[in-house]
Design an enzyme around this catalytic site. Structure first.
Site, PDB file in Angstrom:
ATOM      1  N   ALA A 299      -5.506  -6.996 -14.981  1.00 26.61           N
ATOM      2  CA  ALA A 299      -4.360  -7.150 -14.000  1.00 26.61           C
ATOM      3  C   ALA A 299      -3.755  -5.552 -14.020  1.00 26.61           C
ATOM      4  O   ALA A 299      -3.821  -5.116 -14.990  1.00 26.61           O
ATOM      5  CB  ALA A 299      -3.271  -8.308 -14.366  1.00 26.61           C
ATOM      6  N   ASP A 300      -3.270  -5.221 -13.008  1.00 31.31           N
ATOM      7  CA  ASP A 300      -2.008  -3.911 -12.679  1.00 31.31           C
ATOM      8  C   ASP A 300      -0.880  -5.030 -13.340  1.00 31.31           C
ATOM      9  O   ASP A 300      -0.006  -6.125 -14.081  1.00 31.31           O
ATOM     10  CB  ASP A 300      -2.481  -3.497 -11.284  1.00 31.31           C
ATOM     11  CG  ASP A 300      -1.810  -4.457 -10.605  1.00 31.31           C
ATOM     12  OD1 ASP A 300      -0.931  -5.280 -10.505  1.00 31.31           O
ATOM     13  OD2 ASP A 300      -2.501  -4.106  -9.271  1.00 31.31           O
ATOM     14  N   SER A 301       0.328  -3.635 -13.611  1.00 27.21           N
ATOM     15  CA  SER A 301       1.543  -3.900 -13.558  1.00 27.21           C
ATOM     16  C   SER A 301       2.226  -5.400 -13.129  1.00 27.21           C
ATOM     17  O   SER A 301       3.145  -5.751 -12.783  1.00 27.21           O
ATOM     18  CB  SER A 301       2.687  -2.516 -13.960  1.00 27.21           C
ATOM     19  OG  SER A 301       2.184  -2.184 -12.490  1.00 27.21           O
TER      20      SER A 301
END
Length: 75
Positions: free
Chosen positions: A33-35
């Site tokens: 997951a990215d930010s």
């Protein structure tokens, strides 16, 4: 509680096999997951459990189990 959190995370990240998500799973390292994903997940959890997760708390989570524990303690 864990199953509900797991299902929300799986839905947000488009993961079909929810069984691969465990309490030890990391949003960033294991689920990639990215930010932005993390923010969307926190918003979905806030809506579902009717609570506010401050950014400074959310940044400390290292695994799904910590998110579940936080929700249980603050719900």
């Amino acid at each position: 509680m864990f199953e509900k959190v797991r299902d929300i995370i799986a839905e947000q990240l488009g993961i079909d096999n929810v069984e691969e998500i465990t309490p030890q799973t990391s949003l960033i390292n294991d689920l990639e997951a990215d930010s932005l994903d993390a923010v969307e997940i926190m918003m979905a959890l806030e809506d579902e459990f009717e609570l506010e997760i401050p950014d400074e708390d959310a940044e400390k989570f290292t695994c799904i189990g910590e998110i579940v524990k936080y929700i249980e303690e603050n719900k």
